[in-house]
Design an enzyme around this catalytic site. Sequence first.
Site: not given
Ligand code: AQP
Length: 320
Positions: A110, A189, A192
């Site tokens: 980030k 990947k 969000k």
């Molecule tokens: N692209 C992905 N492939 C496989 N697993 C994924 N996870 C997230 N993106 C992928 C898994 O989803 C679970 C919940 O994740 P989270 O709520 O922590 O969401 P995150 O990782 O914050 O998802 P984002 O979309 O990547 O959010 P931002 O952009 O805000 O960081 C976790 O087990 C994660 O591994």
Amino acid sequence: MRVLSGIQPTGRPHWGNFFGAIRQYISLQEEHDGFYFIADLHALTTVRDASALRQNTLDAALDLLALGLDPQRATLFVQSRVPEVSELCWLLMTGAGMGLLERCHAYKEKKAKGLPADAGLFTYPVLMSADILAYDAELVPVGQDQVQHVEVCRDLAGSFNHTFGDVFKLPKAQVMTDAAKVPGTDGQKMSKSYDNTLPLFGDEKQIRKMIMRIVTDSRPMEEPKVPEDDHLFQLYRLVAPPADVEAMAEKYRRGGFGYGEVKKGVADASEAFFGAARQRRRELEQNLDYVTQVLDQGAEKARGEAAAVLLRAQKACGLR
Ligand code: AQP
């Protein structure tokens, strides 16, 4: 075995969340003692709007229940309803080296992208460690991006145990090999914060449009292609029945097909794949009292577990 994992209520869940993590929650609940939480304290590092956070938290509960999380088998709760976790986080924080946290990729990435970083984001792996350790979790189903944080948890727990005695169980991450890193609509990947997600729920026409806009390369139609190298195929493989996946892979290898055809296949297959969950979600939306009751019961059970572990840790380090 105690299984634990969480999902942040930072927006609508996407295919990465489902295939990387939530799908494992559902299958593991059959044979294990699952604890699954909605990580609203983590979400506070990005969601700065109270009503949005409240709505996202409720939405996350609806999503998980609609996707098949069964409160008769697993415990579903909201993270902030268990304040013992924040207290445990402080105990771990006092032993968390700056160098260890500086190496954590969520913060590093980030920062590298110029996105605002605060102490909450920097110390997020410590809070995540407390989330895991507070329930004596042994297995943590996650996507590839979270494996490093589970390792941090093991480091912190190991060093606490080394200093104060055997307090914490050391957990292990479990990653779905076929969906460790689900690609987004741009091939990176799915995430969000990269604005490249395909949501699980929402207006079907809208979702279809998003699928039709998936970025593809400009190689000619006739050229044979390696299916596994193509992110569109990787998405198709997640939602289509195995026989259709094999037939599509064959088309890639032969060449002479168009990406538009594959996108239509992804859209059709995803509607079939998520159709039942979408219907269940519509029903749950009419029964919010039930959802509140599930979350209340979950919080009560989770608090009981976390309080016992916190007490153990407090006693060990001289706070009691
Ligand atoms: N692209 C992905 N492939 C496989 N697993 C994924 N996870 C997230 N993106 C992928 C898994 O989803 C679970 C919940 O994740 P989270 O709520 O922590 O969401 P995150 O990782 O914050 O998802 P984002 O979309 O990547 O959010 P931002 O952009 O805000 O960081 C976790 O087990 C994660 O591994």
